[in-house]
Design an enzyme around this catalytic site. Structure first.
Site, PDB file in Angstrom:
ATOM      1  N   ILE A  17       0.819  -1.215   0.000  1.00 57.29           N
ATOM      2  CA  ILE A  17       0.000   0.000   0.000  1.00 57.29           C
ATOM      3  C   ILE A  17       0.848   1.258   0.000  1.00 57.29           C
ATOM      4  O   ILE A  17       0.343   2.345  -0.226  1.00 57.29           O
ATOM      5  CB  ILE A  17      -1.014   0.001   1.162  1.00 57.29           C
ATOM      6  CG1 ILE A  17      -0.318  -0.099   2.514  1.00 57.29           C
ATOM      7  CG2 ILE A  17      -2.028  -1.116   0.997  1.00 57.29           C
ATOM      8  CD1 ILE A  17      -1.258   0.075   3.696  1.00 57.29           C
ATOM      9  N   GLU A  41      -0.704  -5.784   9.105  1.00 62.61           N
ATOM     10  CA  GLU A  41      -0.069  -4.613   8.503  1.00 62.61           C
ATOM     11  C   GLU A  41       1.423  -4.704   8.818  1.00 62.61           C
ATOM     12  O   GLU A  41       1.810  -4.777   9.985  1.00 62.61           O
ATOM     13  CB  GLU A  41      -0.665  -3.331   9.077  1.00 62.61           C
ATOM     14  CG  GLU A  41      -2.135  -3.182   8.745  1.00 62.61           C
ATOM     15  CD  GLU A  41      -2.796  -2.026   9.484  1.00 62.61           C
ATOM     16  OE1 GLU A  41      -2.144  -1.371  10.312  1.00 62.61           O
ATOM     17  OE2 GLU A  41      -3.988  -1.796   9.228  1.00 62.61           O
ATOM     18  N   ARG A  67      13.029  14.893  16.055  1.00 61.67           N
ATOM     19  CA  ARG A  67      12.416  13.719  15.454  1.00 61.67           C
ATOM     20  C   ARG A  67      10.952  14.020  15.187  1.00 61.67           C
ATOM     21  O   ARG A  67      10.144  14.160  16.101  1.00 61.67           O
ATOM     22  CB  ARG A  67      12.560  12.496  16.366  1.00 61.67           C
ATOM     23  CG  ARG A  67      13.986  11.985  16.463  1.00 61.67           C
ATOM     24  CD  ARG A  67      14.509  11.599  15.101  1.00 61.67           C
ATOM     25  NE  ARG A  67      15.698  10.760  15.179  1.00 61.67           N
ATOM     26  CZ  ARG A  67      16.309  10.281  14.129  1.00 61.67           C
ATOM     27  NH1 ARG A  67      15.853  10.549  12.910  1.00 61.67           N
ATOM     28  NH2 ARG A  67      17.377   9.539  14.268  1.00 61.67           N
ATOM     29  N   ALA A  79      23.073   6.751  14.321  1.00 63.90           N
ATOM     30  CA  ALA A  79      22.446   5.599  13.679  1.00 63.90           C
ATOM     31  C   ALA A  79      22.028   5.955  12.265  1.00 63.90           C
ATOM     32  O   ALA A  79      21.936   7.128  11.914  1.00 63.90           O
ATOM     33  CB  ALA A  79      21.229   5.151  14.485  1.00 63.90           C
ATOM     34  N   GLU A  95      28.033   6.143   9.347  1.00 59.52           N
ATOM     35  CA  GLU A  95      27.115   6.928  10.162  1.00 59.52           C
ATOM     36  C   GLU A  95      27.831   7.645  11.300  1.00 59.52           C
ATOM     37  O   GLU A  95      27.528   8.795  11.600  1.00 59.52           O
ATOM     38  CB  GLU A  95      25.983   6.054  10.702  1.00 59.52           C
ATOM     39  CG  GLU A  95      24.993   5.618   9.656  1.00 59.52           C
ATOM     40  CD  GLU A  95      24.235   6.770   9.015  1.00 59.52           C
ATOM     41  OE1 GLU A  95      24.029   7.826   9.649  1.00 59.52           O
ATOM     42  OE2 GLU A  95      23.820   6.617   7.854  1.00 59.52           O
ATOM     43  N   GLU A  99      27.608  11.745  11.183  1.00 63.16           N
ATOM     44  CA  GLU A  99      26.828  12.435  12.206  1.00 63.16           C
ATOM     45  C   GLU A  99      27.674  13.150  13.246  1.00 63.16           C
ATOM     46  O   GLU A  99      27.249  14.172  13.773  1.00 63.16           O
ATOM     47  CB  GLU A  99      25.874  11.453  12.895  1.00 63.16           C
ATOM     48  CG  GLU A  99      24.756  11.000  11.991  1.00 63.16           C
ATOM     49  CD  GLU A  99      23.677  10.214  12.731  1.00 63.16           C
ATOM     50  OE1 GLU A  99      23.627  10.257  13.976  1.00 63.16           O
ATOM     51  OE2 GLU A  99      22.866   9.562  12.038  1.00 63.16           O
ATOM     52  N   SER A 116      10.797  -3.761  16.324  1.00 63.39           N
ATOM     53  CA  SER A 116       9.377  -3.814  16.673  1.00 63.39           C
ATOM     54  C   SER A 116       8.696  -4.935  15.880  1.00 63.39           C
ATOM     55  O   SER A 116       7.948  -4.672  14.940  1.00 63.39           O
ATOM     56  CB  SER A 116       8.743  -2.466  16.362  1.00 63.39           C
ATOM     57  OG  SER A 116       7.697  -2.194  17.219  1.00 63.39           O
ATOM     58  N   PRO A 117       8.973  -6.203  16.238  1.00 65.00           N
ATOM     59  CA  PRO A 117       8.531  -7.321  15.403  1.00 65.00           C
ATOM     60  C   PRO A 117       7.023  -7.532  15.320  1.00 65.00           C
ATOM     61  O   PRO A 117       6.571  -8.348  14.524  1.00 65.00           O
ATOM     62  CB  PRO A 117       9.214  -8.540  16.048  1.00 65.00           C
ATOM     63  CG  PRO A 117       9.480  -8.132  17.448  1.00 65.00           C
ATOM     64  CD  PRO A 117       9.714  -6.643  17.412  1.00 65.00           C
ATOM     65  N   GLY A 118       6.257  -6.785  16.079  1.00 61.76           N
ATOM     66  CA  GLY A 118       4.806  -6.882  15.967  1.00 61.76           C
ATOM     67  C   GLY A 118       4.280  -6.320  14.661  1.00 61.76           C
ATOM     68  O   GLY A 118       3.197  -6.701  14.210  1.00 61.76           O
ATOM     69  N   GLU A 141      22.094  16.398   4.067  1.00 61.47           N
ATOM     70  CA  GLU A 141      21.609  17.777   3.917  1.00 61.47           C
ATOM     71  C   GLU A 141      20.286  18.045   4.625  1.00 61.47           C
ATOM     72  O   GLU A 141      19.975  19.178   4.948  1.00 61.47           O
ATOM     73  CB  GLU A 141      21.516  18.165   2.439  1.00 61.47           C
ATOM     74  CG  GLU A 141      20.447  17.461   1.652  1.00 61.47           C
ATOM     75  CD  GLU A 141      20.384  17.934   0.212  1.00 61.47           C
ATOM     76  OE1 GLU A 141      19.258  17.981  -0.309  1.00 61.47           O
ATOM     77  OE2 GLU A 141      21.428  18.257  -0.363  1.00 61.47           O
ATOM     78  N   GLU A 143      19.588  16.647   7.594  1.00 60.61           N
ATOM     79  CA  GLU A 143      19.839  16.182   8.956  1.00 60.61           C
ATOM     80  C   GLU A 143      20.559  17.281   9.737  1.00 60.61           C
ATOM     81  O   GLU A 143      21.624  17.739   9.340  1.00 60.61           O
ATOM     82  CB  GLU A 143      20.713  14.920   8.861  1.00 60.61           C
ATOM     83  CG  GLU A 143      20.855  14.129  10.094  1.00 60.61           C
ATOM     84  CD  GLU A 143      21.574  12.815   9.816  1.00 60.61           C
ATOM     85  OE1 GLU A 143      21.136  11.811  10.383  1.00 60.61           O
ATOM     86  OE2 GLU A 143      22.561  12.786   9.067  1.00 60.61           O
TER      87      GLU A 143
END
Length: 185
Positions: A17, A41, A67, A79, A95, A99, A116-118, A141, A143
């Protein structure tokens, strides 16, 4: 029959989707172990790395950045996402330098885990980086980061106040604390 076989959900159909730059979202219809069907999902992600950089004087290098999903600024370890086919260690080195400007003489894999394996298949690899030398950061650029050097106590206080609140940084913070406690005997 193994537990894995008894609990397996067979995919009947899958529909993408959304297919973006960072994630792909799909809805799968699955056959449950009891014979009924359900929708799942799922967020597909290329995978990511995080780096717990430790300076020679015992501080953690972290970044403060805004964030958007949280609508606030948080403090976290460096990260980033893996590029297709990229080795996690290569990504960790890139990284860290992008950073923070730091380079490390040594990297050690601390842990790899699913974030988050759910609902997502993102696999995060966390490295400890030591033997740091300071350089010039080159964030992407889009960040904007502020580089911090934190003692263990300062980092624990930021966790207590909620400024350090993401899973990878919290896990790295506890691993760092455990490492320090182990070194002290």
């Amino acid at each position: 029959m193994s537990d894995q076989d008894r609990l397996y959900e067979k995919t009947i159909s899958s529909q993408t989707i959304y297919d973006g730059r960072i994630i792909k979202v799909k809805v799968d219809e699955v056959l449950l172990p009891n014979g009924k069907t359900a929708k799942r999902e799922i967020v597909n992600h290329q995978g990511a790395v995080a780096v717990l950089p430790l300076t020679p004087d015992g501080k953690m290098v972290a970044v403060r950045q805004f964030r958007k999903p949280l609508e606030r600024t948080i403090v976290e370890i460096p990260a980033g996402k893996l590029e297709p086919g990229e080795e996690p260690l290569t990504c960790a080195k890139r990284e860290l330098e992008e950073e923070t400007g730091y380079q490390a003489a040594s990297y050690e894999l601390l842990s790899s885990f699913y974030t988050s394996p759910g609902f997502a298949d993102e696999l995060m690899h966390v490295y400890v980086a030591t033997g740091l030398t300071k350089g010039e950061s080159r964030p992407d650029e889009d960040e904007f980061v502020e580089v911090l050097e934190l003692t263990l106590e300062e980092a624990k206080e930021l966790h207590r106040t909620g400024e350090i609140c993401d899973a990878k940084t919290v896990a790295a913070l506890f691993a760092w604390e455990n490492r320090v406690l182990h070194e002290r005997g």
